[in-house]
Every structure is written in structure tokens, then in C-alpha cells.
Write a protein that holds these residues in place. Structure first.
Motif, PDB file in Angstrom:
ATOM      1  N   ARG A  70       0.816  -1.222   0.000  1.00  0.00           N
ATOM      2  CA  ARG A  70       0.000   0.000   0.000  1.00  0.00           C
ATOM      3  C   ARG A  70       0.845   1.265   0.000  1.00  0.00           C
ATOM      4  O   ARG A  70       0.313   2.378  -0.059  1.00  0.00           O
ATOM      5  N   VAL A  71       2.181   1.124   0.103  1.00  0.00           N
ATOM      6  CA  VAL A  71       3.070   2.290   0.213  1.00  0.00           C
ATOM      7  C   VAL A  71       3.499   2.763  -1.173  1.00  0.00           C
ATOM      8  O   VAL A  71       3.847   1.971  -2.042  1.00  0.00           O
ATOM      9  N   ALA A  72       3.474   4.066  -1.378  1.00  0.00           N
ATOM     10  CA  ALA A  72       3.940   4.662  -2.633  1.00  0.00           C
ATOM     11  C   ALA A  72       4.545   6.027  -2.318  1.00  0.00           C
ATOM     12  O   ALA A  72       4.306   6.602  -1.250  1.00  0.00           O
ATOM     13  N   ARG A  73       5.340   6.527  -3.255  1.00  0.00           N
ATOM     14  CA  ARG A  73       5.928   7.857  -3.076  1.00  0.00           C
ATOM     15  C   ARG A  73       5.305   8.823  -4.073  1.00  0.00           C
ATOM     16  O   ARG A  73       5.055   8.476  -5.235  1.00  0.00           O
ATOM     17  N   VAL A  74       5.070  10.045  -3.609  1.00  0.00           N
ATOM     18  CA  VAL A  74       4.451  11.067  -4.450  1.00  0.00           C
ATOM     19  C   VAL A  74       5.515  11.673  -5.363  1.00  0.00           C
ATOM     20  O   VAL A  74       6.469  12.295  -4.895  1.00  0.00           O
ATOM     21  N   LEU A  75       5.355  11.495  -6.672  1.00  0.00           N
ATOM     22  CA  LEU A  75       6.270  12.064  -7.657  1.00  0.00           C
ATOM     23  C   LEU A  75       5.896  13.492  -8.005  1.00  0.00           C
ATOM     24  O   LEU A  75       6.758  14.321  -8.297  1.00  0.00           O
ATOM     25  N   SER A  76       4.603  13.775  -7.987  1.00  0.00           N
ATOM     26  CA  SER A  76       4.127  15.113  -8.317  1.00  0.00           C
ATOM     27  C   SER A  76       2.785  15.328  -7.630  1.00  0.00           C
ATOM     28  O   SER A  76       1.949  14.417  -7.608  1.00  0.00           O
ATOM     29  N   LEU A  94       0.057   6.110   1.998  1.00  0.00           N
ATOM     30  CA  LEU A  94      -0.664   4.842   1.922  1.00  0.00           C
ATOM     31  C   LEU A  94      -1.805   5.012   0.930  1.00  0.00           C
ATOM     32  O   LEU A  94      -2.570   5.980   1.011  1.00  0.00           O
ATOM     33  N   VAL A  95      -1.898   4.099  -0.030  1.00  0.00           N
ATOM     34  CA  VAL A  95      -2.926   4.212  -1.048  1.00  0.00           C
ATOM     35  C   VAL A  95      -3.775   2.946  -1.098  1.00  0.00           C
ATOM     36  O   VAL A  95      -3.307   1.845  -0.813  1.00  0.00           O
TER      37      VAL A  95
END
Length: 369
Positions: free
Chosen positions: A39-45, A84-85
Motif C-alpha cells: 500500500r506504500v507509494a511515493r508522491v512524484l508530483s 498509503l494508497v
């Protein structure tokens, strides 16, 4: 729109995230909370209601959850955040390692008693490149403000002087800049011959994140293209008549570099305002701080007191009056921001009880049945 991918095991997930900057700061609490890394991701923009995120394998667009839309600006995702997405919805922002922020635009010099609001710019950075062009963009006083801003956020600054091909004596400017920022690395660069790229790549090792800040026209987008090795950021010429650049970068976006690091370009900052007091001023003006330790009085204001080592350094030519004046100016702004913040907290409480009193009066005025 690509949706989130699932990894085969925990090690594979962690390895993929580490390439994006995931480290022990995030992993330890995630392990303690038994967090599902799928569920973890990093915000690119980050746009107003749209976030481009990645888990290291795929990129996809997300929107904020209904609950998140009503959160304070500080809790809203910014570029560089870990989130978390659920499918294409951002549910939560993970605690940040650090946050690059400034006073909200237009708050500098306010005298209405309101506390300047903090405006987050980016999160979870390892280095901040303060970019300044060796043309009409070079301004020692503005460089000092950028340094104070970055140090106030507890981040590591590197000063990058671009367009060295437009200056006859770039080494002399570097020496002057090193005097303005004791202990801060200063790198000379030129997009014509690629000079300085090797030094900057040293701060962009795999899993490391750097952000660029500076004025419009300072050469940030050209620098990003040089480090990437191809033109991905739009550039524009600086006006010959006024020496001002145009905003060719309109959003903050993390760019993956061939060496494994991540670089964030930022729109030009027109106004460098401070939202609170902090250690940034002492860090940016370490020479004045060291001189102040020799003042006769511990609470010396460095204005008129006898035995002031700072004023003595100005008279002796070891410290410029312009640098001291800029230090005093920023100290006043930070003191005002701090006082306004404390005053604002009291005001909020008073207004809350004022609203309660009004509600009681309205209730008492209602006719009884």
C-alpha cells in the motif's frame, strides 16, 4: 491509469521502495505497525487534487480521500511524501523525515497580527541545491535568505552557481559565496561543457533525493537536463533588458536519474518568507554567531552596546555592514513570525469561546413553547 502492483514478498517490496528513498527512518515504524508495503507509494508530483505516485514498478494517478480533503495544508501530500494508497486513493501521509517549507506567499512583512502560515514545498529530502545564476541573478543577500530557509528546515544545503560561462571570474564569485556560507559546499556549473555535474552526482547516489530551489531564470531546469543527460524540463531564455527569468517549471516533480538518485525541480520562488523562528539563522550566519560569543553582554543586540564583538568586526572590515543588516532584518521577521504564532494560538482560543457565547445567546433568545 496504471494501478498499484503487488510484490511477491516483503524483501522484494522493500528493495523496490529503497530505490525510491525508503530507508530505516520509515522502515522501522512500518515494521512495528505491521504496515503492508503493497500500500506504500511515493508522491512524484502533487497537484491540487491529483497525485502522481509510484511504488518503484508502476506510476499512476491518485486522488485524495474524502477525509484528507478537509485536512490542514500541512497534512496534505506534497512531492516527496510517502503515502498509503488504496487502488487510486491516497488515504494517509506517513510521518516525514523532514519538510521544506516557507511562509505562505504574501505573508512577508504582514503587520495585521496574523501568524504567517507555513506552506510545505517538498518532503523527505537529503539535500537542497540552492541554484543561482552567474548573470544578473546573483545576489548575496538573497542567497543568505535561501540558506536561512533551508537551515531552518533542518536540511543540508549545497549552493550551485550556474552559467559560469557568462562570467569572467567565476572562481572569484565562488570564493565570495564561500565567505557568505561558511562550511557550505559551493559548486560551479555550466551546461555548455557539463562542468560541475560530477560533483552534483555525488549527492544523488541511489536512493538519495535532492531538490532545487532558486529564482526563475537561475538555470534549474537546464541543470536538471544536464544531470539527466537529456532534455526533459522546458527551458526559456532570460530577458536581456531586465535580467529576469520566466516560470518554465510550473509544478514540483521528482525525476529519476540514471545513477539511481531522484531530483526535484521547483518553480522559481518570488518571495522567501519565514513562518517561524528556528536555528536556521544561526546556521546561515555562523560567523556572526561565533563573533557574538565574544560580546561583553550575553543578550547583546549588536546595535549600540559597548564591547560588542560583532560591531567591532564591522568597524575592522571583517564583517560587512550589508551582511549584518540582512541578519537583523531576518531576525526581526522570524521574531515577528514567532510572536504572531503565539498570539494566534491565544486568539483562536478566545474566538472559540466567543462563538460558544454567541450560540448560548441565540439559544436563550428562542421563544419557549
Amino acid at each position: 491509469m496504471k494501478k498499484q502492483t503487488l510484490f511477491a514478498n516483503q524483501d522484494e517490496r522493500a528493495k523496490s521502495l529503497r530505490r525510491l528513498g525508503w530507508n530505516d527512518h520509515f522502515e522501522r515504524p512500518a515494521t512495528n505497525e505491521d504496515l503492508d508495503l503493497n500500500r506504500v507509494a511515493r508522491v512524484l508530483s502533487a497537484q491540487r487534487d491529483r497525485f502522481l505516485v509510484t511504488d518503484g514498478r508502476a506510476e499512476w494517478l491518485c486522488s485524495p480521500s474524502g477525509k484528507m480533503r478537509h485536512r490542514r495544508q500541512w497534512d496534505y501530500p506534497v512531492t516527496g511524501d510517502w503515502v498509503l494508497v488504496d487502488e487510486s486513493v491516497v488515504q494517509h501521509v506517513l510521518p516525514r523525515k523532514n519538510t521544506l517549507c516557507r511562509g505562505e506567499a504574501g505573508s512577508r512583512g504582514k503587520q495585521d497580527g496574523a501568524a504567517p502560515r507555513e506552506q510545505p514545498i517538498a518532503a523527505n529530502l537529503d539535500t537542497v541545491f540552492i541554484v543561482c545564476g552567474l548573470d544578473r541573478d546573483y545576489n548575496p543577500r538573497r542567497l543568505e535568505r535561501y540558506l536561512a530557509l533551508v537551515c531552518n528546515c533542518g536540511m543540508t544545503p549545497v549552493i550551485v552557481l550556474t552559467k559560469t560561462d557568462l562570467h569572467d571570474w567565476p572562481d572569484a564569485v565562488r570564493a565570495e559565496t564561500e565567505g557568505l556560507a561558511p562550511g557550505v559546499p559551493v559548486v560551479l556549473t555550466s551546461t555548455l561543457d557539463g562542468s560541475g555535474a560530477g560533483e552534483l552526482h555525488g549527492y544523488l547516489e541511489p536512493g538519495k533525493t535532492a531538490a532545487m530551489i532558486g529564482s526563475s531564470g537561475a538555470g534549474k531546469s537546464s541543470l536538471a537536463n544536464m544531470l539527466l543527460g537529456e532534455a526533459v524540463q522546458t527551458t526559456a531564455a532570460v530577458s536581456r533588458s531586465v535580467g529576469k527569468g520566466r516560470h518554465t517549471t510550473t509544478s514540483r516533480e521528482l525525476i529519476a536519474l540514471p545513477g539511481g538518485g531522484l531530483l526535484m525541480d521547483n518553480p522559481g520562488i518570488r518571495e522567501i518568507a519565514f513562518a517561524s523562528d528556528g536555528a536556521g539563522l544561526d546556521a546561515a550566519f555562523s560567523d556572526i554567531r561565533e563573533l557574538a560569543e565574544s560580546c561583553r553582554f550575553a543578550d547583546c543586540s549588536h546595535r549600540h552596546e559597548p564591547g560588542c564583538a560583532v560591531l567591532h568586526a564591522v568597524d575592522a572590515g571583517g564583517l560587512s555592514q550589508a551582511r549584518l543588516d540582512n541578519y537583523r532584518k531576518m531576525q526581526r521577521e522570524m521574531d515577528y513570525a514567532q510572536a504572531s504564532s503565539e498570539k494566534s494560538a491565544d486568539r483562536v482560543e478566545k474566538e472559540r469561546w466567543k462563538d460558544v457565547a454567541k450560540a448560548i445567546k441565540r439559544m436563550n433568545k428562542r421563544p419557549r413553547r
